[in-house]
Motif scaffolding. Sequence first.
Motif, mmCIF file in Angstrom:
data_model
loop_
_atom_site.group_PDB
_atom_site.id
_atom_site.type_symbol
_atom_site.label_atom_id
_atom_site.label_comp_id
_atom_site.label_asym_id
_atom_site.label_seq_id
_atom_site.Cartn_x
_atom_site.Cartn_y
_atom_site.Cartn_z
ATOM 1 N N ASN A 145 15.556 -14.081 16.138
ATOM 2 C CA ASN A 145 16.787 -13.297 15.969
ATOM 3 C C ASN A 145 17.845 -13.723 16.994
ATOM 4 N N ILE A 146 18.132 -15.014 17.035
ATOM 5 C CA ILE A 146 19.111 -15.560 17.974
ATOM 6 C C ILE A 146 20.373 -15.954 17.220
ATOM 7 N N GLN A 147 21.450 -15.254 17.495
ATOM 8 C CA GLN A 147 22.748 -15.566 16.905
ATOM 9 C C GLN A 147 23.787 -15.935 17.960
ATOM 10 N N THR A 148 23.522 -15.565 19.217
ATOM 11 C CA THR A 148 24.465 -15.783 20.299
ATOM 12 C C THR A 148 23.735 -16.257 21.553
ATOM 13 N N VAL A 149 24.494 -16.652 22.560
ATOM 14 C CA VAL A 149 23.886 -17.050 23.832
ATOM 15 C C VAL A 149 23.125 -15.890 24.477
ATOM 16 N N PRO A 150 23.687 -14.682 24.545
ATOM 17 C CA PRO A 150 22.902 -13.559 25.077
ATOM 18 C C PRO A 150 21.613 -13.307 24.295
ATOM 19 N N ASP A 151 21.645 -13.541 22.989
ATOM 20 C CA ASP A 151 20.415 -13.405 22.193
ATOM 21 C C ASP A 151 19.360 -14.394 22.664
ATOM 22 N N LEU A 152 19.796 -15.632 22.970
ATOM 23 C CA LEU A 152 18.858 -16.653 23.448
ATOM 24 C C LEU A 152 18.255 -16.240 24.785
ATOM 25 N N VAL A 153 19.082 -15.744 25.689
ATOM 26 C CA VAL A 153 18.581 -15.292 26.989
ATOM 27 C C VAL A 153 17.570 -14.165 26.797
ATOM 28 N N ARG A 154 17.903 -13.210 25.925
ATOM 29 C CA ARG A 154 16.990 -12.112 25.653
ATOM 30 C C ARG A 154 15.663 -12.612 25.102
ATOM 31 N N ALA A 155 15.723 -13.517 24.113
ATOM 32 C CA ALA A 155 14.499 -14.030 23.487
ATOM 33 C C ALA A 155 13.657 -14.828 24.484
ATOM 34 N N ALA A 156 14.321 -15.623 25.324
ATOM 35 C CA ALA A 156 13.582 -16.420 26.308
ATOM 36 C C ALA A 156 12.904 -15.527 27.343
ATOM 37 N N ARG A 157 13.582 -14.471 27.746
ATOM 38 C CA ARG A 157 12.981 -13.550 28.709
ATOM 39 C C ARG A 157 11.826 -12.766 28.099
ATOM 40 N N ALA A 158 11.952 -12.427 26.837
ATOM 41 C CA ALA A 158 10.898 -11.665 26.161
ATOM 42 C C ALA A 158 9.703 -12.528 25.783
ATOM 43 N N ASN A 159 9.931 -13.854 25.711
ATOM 44 C CA ASN A 159 8.867 -14.778 25.290
ATOM 45 C C ASN A 159 8.780 -15.955 26.262
#
Length: 336
Positions: A145-159
Amino acid sequence: MIHRRHLLLAGPSALLGLALPGATRAQAPGGWPTKTVRIVVPFAAGGTTDILARALAPELQRVFGQPFVVDNKAGAGGNLGATEVARSAPDGYTLLMGTVGTHAINASLYPKMPFDHVKDFAPVALVAGVPNVLVLNPGSAQRYNIQTVPDLVRAARANPGRLNMASSGNGTSIHLAGELFKTMTGTFMVHFPYRGSGPALLDLIGGNMDLMFDNLPSAMPHIRAGKLKALAVTSAARSPALPEVPTVAEAGGPMLKDFEASSWFGLLAPAGTPAEVVTRLQQETVKALALPAIKERLLGLGAMPSGTGGADFARYIDRETQKWAKVVKASGAKID
């Protein structure tokens, strides 16, 4: 601590065979060239370094009246091909399409270098600068569920450790841009180095990798074809080639407000190459980059043609080397 992270960083076949009209043959004193001239690209085919070399080669061949061939010699973050050129005869028949990696980053990143990036080369011309672009495999973007740069940061931190980050090789600008992104966002993604952008992009498109900070020219065709999802460009301002895509600093919030990462590429010869040969090559490279057929194609791919040569290019390399020593230290990147 770096107040402003300026990463002027460190790759298709669409540029092959440009037919350009009208030039007289340019020959340096002593008859050079009288045989084939080889331009070594220290990465695999398909990346921006390769694109730029193949854009220039047909025009130099036409002007000088001898074949200019591109020879891909990938490995060791560009050091393999650069070493071959550094050890070649300084006769004008072996050139290097160097990068910010081979001629600014690697000197600080590798504990032992097989060549001296200043003493072993004669700078010919800075060919172009390009932004990098943060691209994702569309399937990975959907899965996390990555659509933006903040989404990428969130996903990387969660995984942590589950997202795979491809690069064109250890120590390249593409690698180090990713490392700095990880440092500034406090994330952990696994780095997978390839022997150039071409093979890295193939695995990224195929779903074996999740993301990459690729040079814009090599990524652009795949972005336009919908094979890659572009999240942000890494330059200070948006790229005219992708005006709808924000910068990392623009999209990433306070933690990434100083992030800037672009690449450069330049033509070099072995040290000791006759000055008149270096001068003629620089002059004809500048003319080639100004030709509409080349200039418009490079601009369309997001590259900014340059042509800065000789002493000015040497001073630019010196400034970049000093800057990148600080960036390597700040990022914590290491090559064993």
